[in-house]
Design an enzyme around this catalytic site. Structure first.
Site, short mmCIF file in Angstrom:
data_model
loop_
_atom_site.label_atom_id
_atom_site.label_comp_id
_atom_site.label_asym_id
_atom_site.label_seq_id
_atom_site.Cartn_x
_atom_site.Cartn_y
_atom_site.Cartn_z
N ARG A 44 0.98 -1.06 -0.03
CA ARG A 44 -0.03 0.02 0.02
C ARG A 44 0.86 1.32 0.11
O ARG A 44 0.65 2.30 -0.80
CB ARG A 44 -0.95 -0.06 1.15
CG ARG A 44 -2.00 -1.26 1.08
CD ARG A 44 -3.09 -0.89 2.22
NE ARG A 44 -2.56 -1.36 3.56
CZ ARG A 44 -2.71 -2.35 4.12
NH1 ARG A 44 -3.33 -3.53 3.62
NH2 ARG A 44 -2.42 -2.45 5.40
N LYS A 134 -10.77 15.13 5.88
CA LYS A 134 -11.98 14.62 5.24
C LYS A 134 -13.28 14.13 5.97
O LYS A 134 -12.59 13.14 6.90
CB LYS A 134 -11.74 13.93 4.07
CG LYS A 134 -12.83 13.40 3.13
CD LYS A 134 -12.25 12.60 1.97
CE LYS A 134 -13.08 11.15 2.31
NZ LYS A 134 -12.85 10.24 1.14
N LYS A 217 -17.01 18.94 -0.95
CA LYS A 217 -16.80 17.82 -1.95
C LYS A 217 -18.01 17.05 -2.30
O LYS A 217 -18.32 16.01 -1.56
CB LYS A 217 -15.77 16.95 -1.12
CG LYS A 217 -15.37 15.71 -2.16
CD LYS A 217 -14.11 15.08 -1.68
CE LYS A 217 -13.77 13.58 -2.34
NZ LYS A 217 -12.71 13.23 -2.29
P1 13P Z 1 -13.60 8.72 -5.93
O1 13P Z 1 -13.08 9.73 -6.77
O2 13P Z 1 -13.06 7.23 -6.23
O3 13P Z 1 -15.18 8.57 -5.81
O4 13P Z 1 -13.18 8.73 -4.31
C1 13P Z 1 -13.05 10.21 -3.77
C2 13P Z 1 -13.43 9.98 -2.23
O5 13P Z 1 -12.77 10.68 -1.62
C3 13P Z 1 -14.67 9.40 -1.71
O6 13P Z 1 -14.66 9.62 -0.51
#
Ligand code: 13P
Length: 336
Positions: A44, A134, A217
């Site tokens: 990873r 986030k 987002k």
């Molecule tokens: P994706 O762009 O693969 O949807 O992932 C973004 C993300 O941070 C989801 O929480």
């Protein structure tokens, strides 16, 4: 200009976007299984370190979101991962929710957990170098869903999370994701996504969040992946703009979309059109996971020692999305 606003603008300005590399170990294991690579902490790290030391980091990537495992790891040269990232000029972010669990009294829906002990965890992440965070709320969509219960409870959690993050001097990414799974039309997605985002801002305001110091987002407005009535990319961009224009307060500096299962090219093309048609003051950029990493991961899985070519593939996607974040992408550039 507040410090938080400065951080948000540093991440999003000049066509820069966010690399979402914060897959939990469970999700990362699924991604690695799909390309037949063993999901060990070393593998990873190797893949992620390869991306974080790519040339495009400097010009294209304003921030990288990490998972707890990665923020505590060091690169093969012995550098702490947040230092590896900050040396490129990008900021380090960290996923701080602990995942979506079954919502009591609406068992087909989810509520995101992670508020208990969050204040203490945030202090630790700040010391490790994180400057943004986030938290993802996830909503399924159908005739019945998302329910008022899911809309209200996830908005409340996103607001409590944001308050703690700003208290600690970091910028919260507020991520309400209306999933693309289902037969719903793009207009259903438009109305549900608008309702979800509006409720989030209602709660953020109640919780006294500095709206100049957050990044939203959201998902783009799309027809469901099983819908018979797909819409054009142009229509996706117009409906997405319509949704955000009526749902997001003007103080918010920027919006960084998730890719949510779109193909790499689709995610780039839609972002490009959103910027071409952008009639708002918001910066519109990307915070992609899969749509930035998919091709690079596929190539790397076949030859995990070929760092250079893996980076070339990632650099190309990052550059294409940075052009799209300025409305300057075209399909001809993909093959150059
Ligand atoms: P994706 O762009 O693969 O949807 O992932 C973004 C993300 O941070 C989801 O929480």
């Amino acid at each position: 200009m507040s410090e938080l606003n400065k951080i948000a603008l540093k991440i999003l300005s000049n066509g820069k976007g966010i690399l979402a590399a914060d897959e939990s170990n469970g999700t990362m294991t699924k991604r690695l299984d799909s390309v037949n690579v063993q999901s060990s902490p070393e593998n990873r790290l190797l893949f992620r370190e390869t991306l974080f030391s790519s040339e495009s980091m400097t010009d294209c990537i304003g921030g990288v979101i990490l998972y707890d495992e990665t923020i505590n790891q060091s690169s093969s040269s012995g550098k702490k991962i947040p230092k590896l990232i900050s040396d490129t000029g990008a900021l380090t972010g960290i996923k701080v929710d602990t995942g979506a669990k079954v919502l009591a009294n609406s068992a087909e829906e989810k509520i995101t957990e992670g508020l208990d002990g969050l204040r203490e965890r945030l202090k630790k992440y700040y010391q490790l170098g994180a400057r943004f965070t986030k938290w993802r709320g996830v909503y399924s969509i159908s005739k019945k869903y998302p329910s008022q219960l899911a809309i209200n409870s996830n908005a409340h959690a996103l607001a409590r999370y944001s308050a703690l993050v700003q208290e600690c001097g970091m910028v919260p990414i507020v991520e309400p994701e209306v999933l693309m799974d289902g037969e719903h039309s793009a207009d259903d997605c438009l109305s549900k996504t608008s309702e979800v985002i509006q409720k989030c801002f209602e709660e953020l305001i109640v919780h006294k969040i500095d709206l100049t110091g957050i990044i939203l987002k959201p998902n783009m407005v799309l027809a469901g992946n099983k819908s018979k009535n797909k819409i054009s990319n142009e229509e996706v961009s117009l409906k997405t703009l319509e949704c955000l224009k009526k749902s997001v307060p003007n103080e918010v500096p920027g919006i960084a979309f998730l890719s949510g299962g779109q193909s790499e090219i689709e995610a780039t093309e839609n972002l490009n059109l959103i910027n071409k048609n952008n009639n708002t003051n918001f910066i519109m950029t990307y915070s992609y996971g899969r749509a930035l990493q998919q091709s690079a991961l596929k190539f790397w899985s076949k030859d995990i020692k070929n760092i250079k070519e893996t980076q070339n593939i990632f650099n190309h996607r990052a550059k294409m999305n940075t052009l799209a974040a300025q409305g300057k992408w075209s399909s001809e550039l993909e093959n150059k």
